[in-house]
Structures are given as structure tokens and as C-alpha cells.
Design a protein around this motif. Structure first.
Motif, short mmCIF file in Angstrom:
data_model
loop_
_atom_site.label_atom_id
_atom_site.label_comp_id
_atom_site.label_asym_id
_atom_site.label_seq_id
_atom_site.Cartn_x
_atom_site.Cartn_y
_atom_site.Cartn_z
N THR A 648 0.83 -1.22 0.00
CA THR A 648 0.00 0.00 0.00
C THR A 648 0.85 1.26 0.00
O THR A 648 0.36 2.33 0.37
CB THR A 648 -0.94 0.00 1.21
OG1 THR A 648 -0.18 -0.13 2.42
CG2 THR A 648 -1.94 -1.15 1.12
N ARG A 739 -2.16 -4.00 -3.68
CA ARG A 739 -1.34 -3.01 -4.39
C ARG A 739 -2.12 -2.38 -5.54
O ARG A 739 -2.03 -1.18 -5.78
CB ARG A 739 -0.05 -3.64 -4.91
CG ARG A 739 0.88 -2.61 -5.54
CD ARG A 739 2.32 -2.99 -5.46
NE ARG A 739 3.18 -1.85 -5.81
CZ ARG A 739 3.54 -0.89 -4.98
NH1 ARG A 739 3.10 -0.92 -3.73
NH2 ARG A 739 4.33 0.09 -5.38
N MET A 742 -4.29 0.41 -4.27
CA MET A 742 -3.55 1.65 -4.00
C MET A 742 -3.15 2.35 -5.31
O MET A 742 -3.29 3.57 -5.46
CB MET A 742 -2.32 1.33 -3.16
CG MET A 742 -1.50 2.57 -2.74
SD MET A 742 -0.23 3.06 -3.96
CE MET A 742 0.85 1.64 -3.94
N VAL A 754 -6.66 8.57 -1.13
CA VAL A 754 -5.81 7.66 -0.38
C VAL A 754 -5.84 8.03 1.08
O VAL A 754 -5.73 9.19 1.44
CB VAL A 754 -4.35 7.73 -0.91
CG1 VAL A 754 -3.46 6.82 -0.09
CG2 VAL A 754 -4.31 7.36 -2.37
N ALA A 785 3.86 7.59 -0.31
CA ALA A 785 2.43 7.37 -0.18
C ALA A 785 1.71 8.67 0.15
O ALA A 785 0.62 8.94 -0.37
CB ALA A 785 2.16 6.35 0.93
#
Length: 791
Positions: A648, A739, A742, A754, A785
Motif C-alpha cells: 500500500t 497493491r 492503491m 488515499v 504514499a
């Protein structure tokens, strides 16, 4: 004694009844050729010098007998740079004319002019064609077109060994040597040349697998044909020596493992009327000893330094192989090679590889070199068995109990004549790797990664990277390793399940090793004096350190190739504006975007600035291709094996340019809409989907019987295999599903934001390679991220 003087670096050695009174060897091929020239022409002042490329055997092979006929010195040059040794020898010889062999790609106009200036030569003649065969034909026409020749010598243009010794024989008789290829066109050409010259005899180097019977039959229509063919290059050179030369006091000897020294020696040997024998590095095969004895040779001139040529007093055949191997027989199976190739047609089944160690201990390190064994390969009841070698592949992975092995098959006991092995539709190659995949007992990561890449290529409008080659078109060329699940047995006992992988073969990349406009290299920024991975390392100063040239074992690049690498580096490491301005010249958009997406999809922390194959077909446009994807889908090899929660997290920093990610960052910034559109296309097509990966996994594992999986666990898990209880197909699929969720958000395929992640979560160090932890100054993936939140 050859020549009137002995160079300063000459040495006297006594070997098996004949003495090596003279050794000629420089630090480079250009120095060696210049030293041979000095020995042949000790007095300055010659009419002609023949100048050929030192980086391709073909032109120089034909040039050697021409140099003898013209009483000329044969010198070598790099395509775009005249070495000091060659320039100095030209200046010393002062020839009035220079004959340049090859077109501009072999010897540039700039070099030809520099050579003429160094020699103060008034005349320069260039003999060049569109390829090596046309150049060879023009050379023959130039030297013998007017006078004709009683004898024509024939050798293949596909490889150098057989042609080397034949050049000396042709030179002795001042006869032409013609290089030919395969097929009717070459057969007709050889016949036409023989008739035009008025030749009554033709001498061919190599057996029918090297020079076809179609060629010999065409020549037989007008000439008497004699073929010289041993079971390997050393026997062939000895056969030529015995068949072409009368007893003589002297002979020449050069290594059979490379061509430059032998090419320089061929002209000198032909001029002296002496044979040229090819030798192994440390021993002359018994066939060579027999030829020297039969020809009553007393003095041998060694061409090449001791590091490449230092023959012992005992023939190779008696000491090259361990005693238990000397009497071995390695034949069997019901598959037979066709034209030197064994074809394993059913690539969808498990490949069975058998190794008979012949009572020897397996090597434990790459430095121990190849071990002579008997090797078999096949599927089901279809097998092929022959002589072979097995060697530890890689140095870092050798520390695991289960090794990666490089496998090679040969038709002769001395292991000098490779047999090509073709699996399914792959290119036939002489080197396969059985990858142990110690940290990934599912054997899935490499096959799954390359399977996804293959589908990505097929979905493009622009086609594959290798289709851009203008000089080679090898059926089955992929531009990345073909992988097949295999089982390896040692002396009949289960050794391990492995991924059979195509090694570094230029044919798989449609690279022509003899075209200096082609580059095939690996960039591994981990290497060298620091483990830091950074694109600032890309440059010609890194050749041999973190840039490996897979067209040459010596990492030899031309000056033009070095300049092209440096220009690529300047674009990647320069400004964003310059990158975008130069993009179309130096990059392929489909290739760059797909590589970015592939690296991010797999969380391929190795692939950002390491394990990359880099190719160019014109020294302008570059293509980046994947290599070695064993540490993907969340796996590393630092001891934890699985990095927590990386499914993630974004791998790359899309807000700030990182030195490890420069080309991918710049591509994203330049083409963000295209990147997102390509991601959507791959998602919509089902290529990027859990279902697709699940089907691929099922297909892979279905090839392996359950009892083989059991044998694998019993053989290795008890030795502390660190990943046996954490890695599974289910882990890969679960990881991949998370994955994709994300990445859907990041690349705009889904609209939900997100979720912000805590910055106080401890982050694992990112490892440098499949075996080594990364240095502490690498930033973690957390900020990446967070950088996706605005998307």
C-alpha cells in the motif's frame, strides 16, 4: 627466425621438444599487431599498409592473405579512434598507400584520414561493402581480380576460429580467403568467385555444420574441394597445419579463445610460410603437439602475452579434465541436434535437467569455474544427453545452500564445440541458467513478472523493443529472459525445482555483435566502490565497474559508444526541460512508460537503477528492459523476506526527483496523462488484474507434479530456508490485490482519496540487491504514499 630482430619483450621458453624462442605480446590488440609488424618489417619504408578494424574478426580475416600478397603490414584500429600504437607504427613504416578494409562503420573516414596523415601516405583505397560478405568479396576482387588465383580458401563469416588458421595457409600461397554465409545465395557466390578467379582447388575450414555441403557442392562443380574439420577449433587448426604446410623449422601459436592476436599472427605466419596453431591458455591440445612433431617444428613464435597464452609441456587432452572424466561417455536420449541445435518443443511442460557429476564434487563458488559433467535436458520421454559443464552463476547468491547454475552443452569431450539449446520458441542459445530461487520457493516471481511484461508488449501499438533492430531479426527474440519451470537432478537424485532462464545472449535482443552501432549492456549502480544506487553513476567511466558490456568479455566499447553512453547520462541527469526536449531522440515513450509502471506495480526496488538491460541499435535511441525479478511482490532478502505493508506504499517519489529514480521521475512529470491512460488501458484489458496473475500462477504450478513439490520441501526446507513459511501463491495474490487498489487511486483509475498513513510507523531499510541490505541514507517509502494524497 621470423623477422630480423627480436622485440624487447621476447622470451625464450622450451616446451615439449620445441622452443618458444620469441613471444610477441602487447597490452592491447593494437600494440600486439604493431609489434608483429615491427618483427615482420624491421626496416622502415613499405609500399602499403592494410588497415582493418580490431573489433571485428571478419574484415581482418580476409585482409591477412591480402597483406601477404601486397607485401604489406597488417594493422588494426578501433572504428572511430586511431590508437597511438597504430599511429606510431604507420609513422615508422611510412607507406605510400593504405588499403582500408571495411566501410565507415568498421573504419571511419576520420580514422582513415588520420592514418594517412600519420603515414604521410598519398593514396588511400577503401574496400567496403554493406556487410562482411560484400567486404570480403571486394577484398578478393581487389587483390586477385586481375591475376586470378589457382586456389580459393573458404571459411564461415559467422564465427572466427576456423578462419584464423586458414588465413595463414592462404597467405602462404598468396591466395584469397572468402568469407561465406549459409544458403543458396552464398553457395552461388562462392561458385561464381571460384570460376572468375580460374581456381582449380578450394579449401574449406570447418565441417558441414560450419560450412554447409551446399557450399562445397557448388564449389565442386568447378574445383577440387578439400575440407579441413576437426572436432574442435584446435583440431581444425592442426588439420590445416598438417594438410597445408611442408615441414618447417618455425610455427606460430596464438590463443583460440579470442581472435585479435591470431589475426595479427596469420599475416606474419603466411608471409613466413609457417603454420598458425591455436592453443588453449595453459596447454596446447595433443592435436597441435602432433602437428608440430610431424612438421619437424623446432621454434615457435608465441603471439600474445602470458596472461592469454602460456602453453605447458603436457597436452591438454591429458590434463585438462579430471581422471574420472577422461574416459567418460555422455551420449544418450532420443532427441538429436539439428544443425547444432537441440529443440525442446514442449515448453509448457516441466523441463527435466539431469547432471552426472562423474564422481566430482560440485563447485561452491563462481570463481571455481565450470565443472565438466554429463548433461541431459528434455520433457517427458524426449531427452537429449551430451557433454556439458556446470558452473555457479553469480557471486552473491552463491552463499545460499541451493545454487544458481549456468549450464552449457557440448558435442566434444574437451567442451569446445557448444550445442545450442532451444526451448519452445526461444532463440537457440549455448547458455541456460537454472535459477534456484532460494528465497522464493514458489518459483513464481520471475516467471510472473516476465509474463506480465510480455503481455504489456503485446498490447502496445508500437511493438516490442527488439523490433527496432535494423541489423538482426532472430525468431524468438524477446528482449527479456524466457523462463520455464524445471527440475534438476544430480546423479539421479532430486536437487531442486529451478526456473530455467535464458542467459545473456545478444540474439535474444536482436543485437548484432559485429555492428558497432549496437549496444547491449547492463547498468547496475549498486556496483563499484560504493553501494549507493544512483543514475549519476551512468557514464563511460563506469564501464567494467557498474556497466557491463555483454557483447565483449573485456567490456570494450568504441569511442562513439562511450560518447553515446555519456550523452544518455547527460539527458537523464540533466534538467527536466532538456529531458523533454531530447526525449524523442533518445527514448521510446511506450518503453519508458511501461518500465515505470512495471517497476511500480511490482514494487521493484532493485529495478530503479539496477538489474536493467539497456540496448541501442543506432547509438541514439535507448530501450530499457527488465532483468532478474526475484525480489518483487513485496519480497526482499535481508532476513525479513517480506517487507511489511509495502503493497500500500508507492515505491517512487513522484514529487521530488530522487537520484535513484531520475528517468522514471522525469518520464512521469513529462507524460503524466499518458502514464495514467496507459495504466487504465492495462487495467481495462485485464493484464493488470488479480485474475490474470492467478491464472498465470496456476499454469506455472500445474507443470510440476505434487511429488516433486514434496521432494523440494524435503530437500531444502530443513536447511533453514528462511521463506518456506511466509511465501506462497496466496501471499502473492493477496499482496497484488492490495497493491492494485492503491495504484488505482494514485494513477487516477479510482476516485476515492488515499487514506493518510501514520508517519511514526517504523519503516524497514530498503535492501540494495537480492542479497545485500541497502545503505542507511536511502529514504523510505512513507513520503511517497503521502505524495499520492493530492492525486
Amino acid at each position: 627466425m621470423f623477422g630480423a630482430t627480436v622485440p624487447a619483450n621476447a622470451a625464450t621458453e622450451v616446451v615439449d621438444g620445441w622452443s618458444a624462442e620469441q613471444r610477441i605480446g602487447g597490452s592491447t590488440r593494437y600494440e600486439t599487431a604493431s609489434l608483429v609488424s615491427q618483427a615482420s618489417f624491421p626496416k622502415a619504408g613499405v609500399d602499403t599498409v592494410v588497415l582493418a578494424s580490431g573489433q571485428s574478426f571478419a574484415d581482418a580475416t580476409t585482409a591477412a592473405p591480402l597483406a601477404v600478397k601486397l607485401d604489406a603490414s597488417l594493422l588494426f584500429t578501433a572504428p572511430n579512434a586511431l590508437s597511438k600504437a597504430t599511429a606510431d607504427e604507420l609513422q615508422r613504416l611510412k607507406p605510400s598507400g593504405i588499403v582500408v578494409i571495411g566501410g565507415d562503420g568498421a573504419v571511419s573516414q576520420k580514422v582513415a584520414e588520420e592514418a594517412a596523415a600519420a603515414a604521410n601516405a598519398s593514396k588511400v583505397v577503401r574496400l567496403g561493402g554493406a556487410n562482411r560478405y560484400e567486404t570480403s568479396l571486394r577484398t578478393v576482387e581487389y587483390g586477385w581480380g586481375a591475376d586470378g588465383a589457382d586456389t580459393l580458401y573458404i571459411a564461415t563469416g559467422n564465427n572466427y576460429p576456423d578462419a584464423l588458421a586458414l588465413g595463414a595457409a592462404a597467405g602462404q600461397h598468396q591466395a584469397p580467403l572468402l568469407l561465406i554465409g549459409d544458403g543458396k545465395q552464398h553457395a552461388d557466390s562462392a561458385s561464381k568467385v571460384a570460376k572468375k578467379l580460374g581456381a582449380s582447388s578450394s579449401f574449406i575450414a570447418g565441417g558441414p555444420a560450419i560450412v554447409s555441403n551446399q557450399i562445397s557442392s557448388a564449389l565442386a562443380a568447378s574445383t577440387h574441394v578439400v575440407r579441413y574439420a576437426g572436432s574442435n577449433r584446435y583440431e581444425t587448426s592442426a588439420d590445416i597445419a598438417s594438410g597445408q604446410f611442408l615441414p618447417t623449422r618455425g610455427a606460430f601459436m596464438a590463443t583460440g579463445e579470442n581472435y585479435p592476436d591470431a589475426l595479427a599472427a596469420a599475416a606474419a605466419a603466411g608471409r613466413e610460410g609457417q603454420p598458425l596453431l591455436l592453443s588453449r591458455k595453459t596447454c596446447l591440445p595433443s592435436s597441435g603437439h602432433t602437428a608440430l612433431k610431424d612438421l619437424l617444428v623446432e621454434d615457435v613464435t608465441l603471439v600474445g602475452g602470458k596472461s592469454v597464452l602460456s602453453p605447458s609441456t603436457t597436452p591438454c587432452d591429458l590434463n585438462a579434465l579430471p581422471p574420472r572424466v577422461q574416459a567418460e561417455s555422455c551420449s544418450g536420449g532420443n532427441l538429436q541436434p539439428s544443425s547444432g541445435t537441440v529443440h525442446i518443443q514442449d515448453a509448457s511442460s516441466m523441463i527435466n535437467i539431469g547432471v552426472e557429476t562423474l564422481g566430482q564434487a560440485l563447485p561452491t563458488a563462481k570463481s571455481q569455474g565450470p565443472l565438466p559433467v554429463c548433461l541431459s535436458i528434455g520433457t517427458g520421454d524426449a531427452t537429449f544427453k551430451s557433454f556439458g559443464t556446470i558452473q555457479v552463476q553469480g557471486t552473491s547468491t552463491a552463499r545460499w545452500p541451493k545454487k544458481n547454475w549456468t549450464l552449457k552443452w557440448y558435442s566434444d569431450k574437451q567442451r569446445t564445440r557448444p550445442i545450442l539449446v532451444q526451448v519452445g520458441s526461444s532463440v537457440p542459445t549455448d547458455s541456460w541458467i537454472a535459477k534456484a530461487e532460494w528465497i522464493d520457493p514458489t518459483q513464481s516471481r520471475n516467471p510472473l513478472a516476465f509474463g506480465l511484461w510480455e503481455e504489456m508488449i503485446a498490447s502496445r501499438n508500437s511493438g516490442s523493443e527488439v523490433s527496432h533492430s535494423t541489423t538482426a531479426n532472430n525468431p524468438g527474440a524477446l528482449g527479456f529472459p524466457q523462463t520455464n519451470i524445471s527440475r534438476v537432478t544430480m546423479d539421479g537424485k532430486h536437487y531442486g525445482i529451478s526456473t530455467l532462464t535464458l542467459g545473456h545472449d545478444p540474439d535474444n535482443f536482436n543485437i548484432d555483435p559485429y555492428n558497432t552501432s549496437n549496444i547491449y549492456m547492463e547498468f547496475d549502480a549498486r556496483g563499484g566502490y560504493t553501494l549507493e544506487k544512483t543514475w549519476t553513476k551512468l557514464g563511460s567511466d563506469g564501464i567494467g565497474t557498474w556497466i557491463d558490456n555483454y557483447l565483449s568479455s573485456t567490456d570494450l566499447f568504441t569511442d562513439d559508444q562511450k560518447s553515446a553512453i555519456d550523452e544518455l547520462s547527460s539527458v537523464i541527469n540533466g534538467s527536466q526541460e532538456n529531458f523533454e526536449a531530447q526525449f524523442d531522440k533518445h527514448f521510446d515513450k511506450g518503453n519508458m512508460i511501461d518500465m515505470l509502471l512495471m517497476i511500480e506495480l511490482l514494487y521493484d526496488w532493485d529495478g530503479r537503477a539496477q538489474d536493467l538491460q539497456v540496448v541501442s541499435y543506432d547509438l541514439d535511441k535507448w530501450f530499457f528492459l527488465p532483468w532478474d525479478k526475484d525480489t518483487t511482490f513485496g519480497m526482499n532478502s535481508t532476513g525479513r523476506l517480506l517487507d511489511p505493508a509495502v503493497e500500500t506504499k508507492l515505491l517512487m517519489d513522484y514529487e521530488n526527483e530522487d537520484t535513484e529514480e531520475k528517468p522514471w521521475f522525469k518520464t512521469y512529470q513529462a507524460f503524466r496523462p499518458e502514464v495514467e491512460a496507459r495504466y487504465a488501458q492495462l487495467r481495462d484489458s485485464g493484464i493488470f488484474s488479480v485474475e490474470n496473475l492467478q491464472q498465470k500462477s496456476a499454469n506455472l504450478h500445474a507443470t510440476v507434479p505434487s511429488d516433486v513439490w514434496t521432494a523440494e520441501a524435503n530437500r531444502w526446507n530443513s536447511l533453514g530456508r528462511p521463506s518456506s513459511d511466509v511465501v506462497s501463491t496466496e501471499q502473492i495474490l493477496t499482496w497484488f490485490e492490495a497493491r492494485l487498489g492503491m495504484l488505482d487511486l494514485h494513477f487516477g483509475y479510482a476516485d476515492a482519496p488515499v487514506e493518510e498513513q501514520s508517519t511514526d510507523e517504523p519503516q524497514p531499510d530498503q535492501p540494495q540487491s537480492g542479497e545485500q541490505p541497502q545503505s542507511a541514507d536511502n529514504h523510505d517509502a512513507q513520503s511517497r504514499a503521502e505524495g499520492a494524497q493530492s492525486r
